[in-house]
Design a protein around this motif. Structure first.
Motif, short mmCIF file in Angstrom:
data_model
loop_
_atom_site.label_atom_id
_atom_site.label_comp_id
_atom_site.label_asym_id
_atom_site.label_seq_id
_atom_site.Cartn_x
_atom_site.Cartn_y
_atom_site.Cartn_z
N THR A 140 5.91 -2.23 4.55
CA THR A 140 6.83 -1.17 4.95
C THR A 140 6.36 -0.38 6.16
O THR A 140 7.16 0.34 6.77
CB THR A 140 7.06 -0.18 3.79
N THR A 141 5.07 -0.51 6.52
CA THR A 141 4.55 0.19 7.69
C THR A 141 3.65 -0.74 8.48
O THR A 141 3.03 -1.65 7.93
CB THR A 141 3.74 1.45 7.31
N LEU A 142 3.56 -0.50 9.78
CA LEU A 142 2.71 -1.29 10.65
C LEU A 142 1.24 -1.11 10.27
O LEU A 142 0.48 -2.08 10.21
CB LEU A 142 2.94 -0.89 12.10
N ALA A 143 0.84 0.13 10.00
CA ALA A 143 -0.54 0.37 9.58
C ALA A 143 -0.84 -0.34 8.26
O ALA A 143 -1.95 -0.83 8.05
CB ALA A 143 -0.80 1.87 9.44
N GLY A 144 0.16 -0.41 7.40
CA GLY A 144 -0.01 -1.11 6.12
C GLY A 144 -0.24 -2.59 6.32
O GLY A 144 -1.02 -3.21 5.58
N VAL A 145 0.44 -3.19 7.30
CA VAL A 145 0.22 -4.60 7.61
C VAL A 145 -1.23 -4.81 8.06
O VAL A 145 -1.92 -5.72 7.59
CB VAL A 145 1.18 -5.09 8.72
N ALA A 146 -1.68 -3.96 8.97
CA ALA A 146 -3.04 -4.08 9.49
C ALA A 146 -4.08 -3.93 8.38
O ALA A 146 -5.06 -4.67 8.32
CB ALA A 146 -3.27 -3.03 10.58
N LEU A 147 -3.85 -2.96 7.49
CA LEU A 147 -4.79 -2.73 6.39
C LEU A 147 -4.79 -3.89 5.41
O LEU A 147 -5.85 -4.37 4.99
CB LEU A 147 -4.44 -1.43 5.67
N ARG A 148 -3.60 -4.38 5.04
CA ARG A 148 -3.52 -5.50 4.10
C ARG A 148 -4.24 -6.73 4.64
O ARG A 148 -5.03 -7.37 3.93
CB ARG A 148 -2.05 -5.84 3.82
N GLU A 149 -3.97 -7.06 5.90
CA GLU A 149 -4.60 -8.23 6.50
C GLU A 149 -6.12 -8.07 6.54
O GLU A 149 -6.86 -9.03 6.27
CB GLU A 149 -4.06 -8.45 7.91
N ALA A 150 -6.60 -6.89 6.90
CA ALA A 150 -8.04 -6.67 6.99
C ALA A 150 -8.71 -6.79 5.63
O ALA A 150 -9.79 -7.39 5.50
CB ALA A 150 -8.33 -5.31 7.60
N LEU A 151 -8.10 -6.24 4.60
CA LEU A 151 -8.68 -6.33 3.26
C LEU A 151 -8.66 -7.78 2.76
O LEU A 151 -9.65 -8.27 2.19
CB LEU A 151 -7.92 -5.43 2.29
N GLU A 152 -7.55 -8.48 2.97
CA GLU A 152 -7.44 -9.86 2.52
C GLU A 152 -8.46 -10.77 3.21
O GLU A 152 -9.07 -11.64 2.57
CB GLU A 152 -6.03 -10.40 2.79
N GLU A 153 -8.64 -10.58 4.51
CA GLU A 153 -9.48 -11.50 5.28
C GLU A 153 -10.96 -11.13 5.28
O GLU A 153 -11.80 -11.99 5.56
CB GLU A 153 -8.97 -11.58 6.72
N SER A 154 -11.28 -9.88 4.97
CA SER A 154 -12.68 -9.45 4.97
C SER A 154 -13.32 -9.48 3.59
O SER A 154 -14.55 -9.56 3.47
CB SER A 154 -12.81 -8.03 5.54
N GLY A 155 -12.49 -9.37 2.55
CA GLY A 155 -13.03 -9.26 1.21
C GLY A 155 -13.61 -7.89 0.90
O GLY A 155 -14.17 -7.68 -0.18
N LEU A 156 -13.47 -6.94 1.81
CA LEU A 156 -13.98 -5.59 1.57
C LEU A 156 -13.16 -4.91 0.47
O LEU A 156 -11.96 -5.11 0.39
CB LEU A 156 -13.91 -4.76 2.85
#
Length: 206
Positions: free
Chosen positions: A85-101
């Motif tokens: 629903t938000t651009l920042a949300g896309v960036a956060l989701r992708e970073a969490l998924e790809e980093s495993g953090l």
């Protein structure tokens, strides 16, 4: 508010640090006005993507992933997906998924824009990712993991970055370090022009 409306609002309000970045911001906004589906992968030849550069609290290390398809080191990022629903949300989701953090402290204000050609997104079509990049912080000792998108995920000292890192990534790292230090994003820290709309043609589809 829809994702399209959020992205348009964010980019309309964003203050570009250089003339080149302003040209990209204008390009993205015009794309969104012309394309109601412009945030989605099926919109060709151009669509919005979002990415995140992860930096530690000192600003002296960045977490990068060795992309499985491109075999090059990148920040995290990818396509918008249903439910975003938000651009920042896309960036956060992708970073969490790809980093495993387990978590990230994301700055919701975009840091950098980069348009690049992607050969793997739609076979037979020259697709352009209109990438909006953010900055997030994580503890240097936070556990991270390799995802299906990557061959490796690793912290890199900013004074010993991997060979072949694109100019735009160096620009983004400089911006991230300035934000962590609480300094204005001076144009002098960016490469000439601030970015390139013809960036690496071997950027992956993510």
């Amino acid at each position: 508010m829809s994702l399209h409306a959020d992205v348009l609002a964010v980019l309309t309000a964003w203050r570009s640090p250089t003339p080149a970045q302003e040209a990209l911001r204008t390009r993205y906004v015009e794309h969104l006005h012309a394309q109601p589906e412009g945030t989605w992968r099926h919109c060709v030849p151009d669509h919005l993507t979002a990415g995140t550069l992860v930096v530690d609290a000192s600003g002296e290390h960045v977490l990068l992933n060795l992309h499985r398809k491109a075999r090059r080191w990148f920040a995290f990022g990818g396509h918008c997906e249903p439910g975003d629903t938000t651009l920042a949300g896309v960036a956060l989701r992708e970073a969490l998924e790809e980093s495993g953090l387990p978590s990230l402290d994301l700055d919701p204000v975009p840091a950098h824009l980069d348009e690049h050609t992607v050969p793997f997104c739609h076979p037979g079509v020259e697709v352009h990712h209109l990438d909006v990049r953010f900055v997030a912080r994580a503890p240097h000792d936070a556990p991270h993991a390799v995802s299906a998108e990557s061959l490796d995920v690793r912290w890199w000292p900013v004074d010993a970055l991997p060979d072949g890192l694109e100019t735009e990534m160096h620009d983004l790292i400089a911006i991230a370090r300035a934000r962590v230090a609480g300094r204005p994003e001076a144009q002098s820290r960016l490469s000439p022009g601030g970015s390139s709309s013809s960036a690496a043609a071997d950027q992956p589809s993510r």
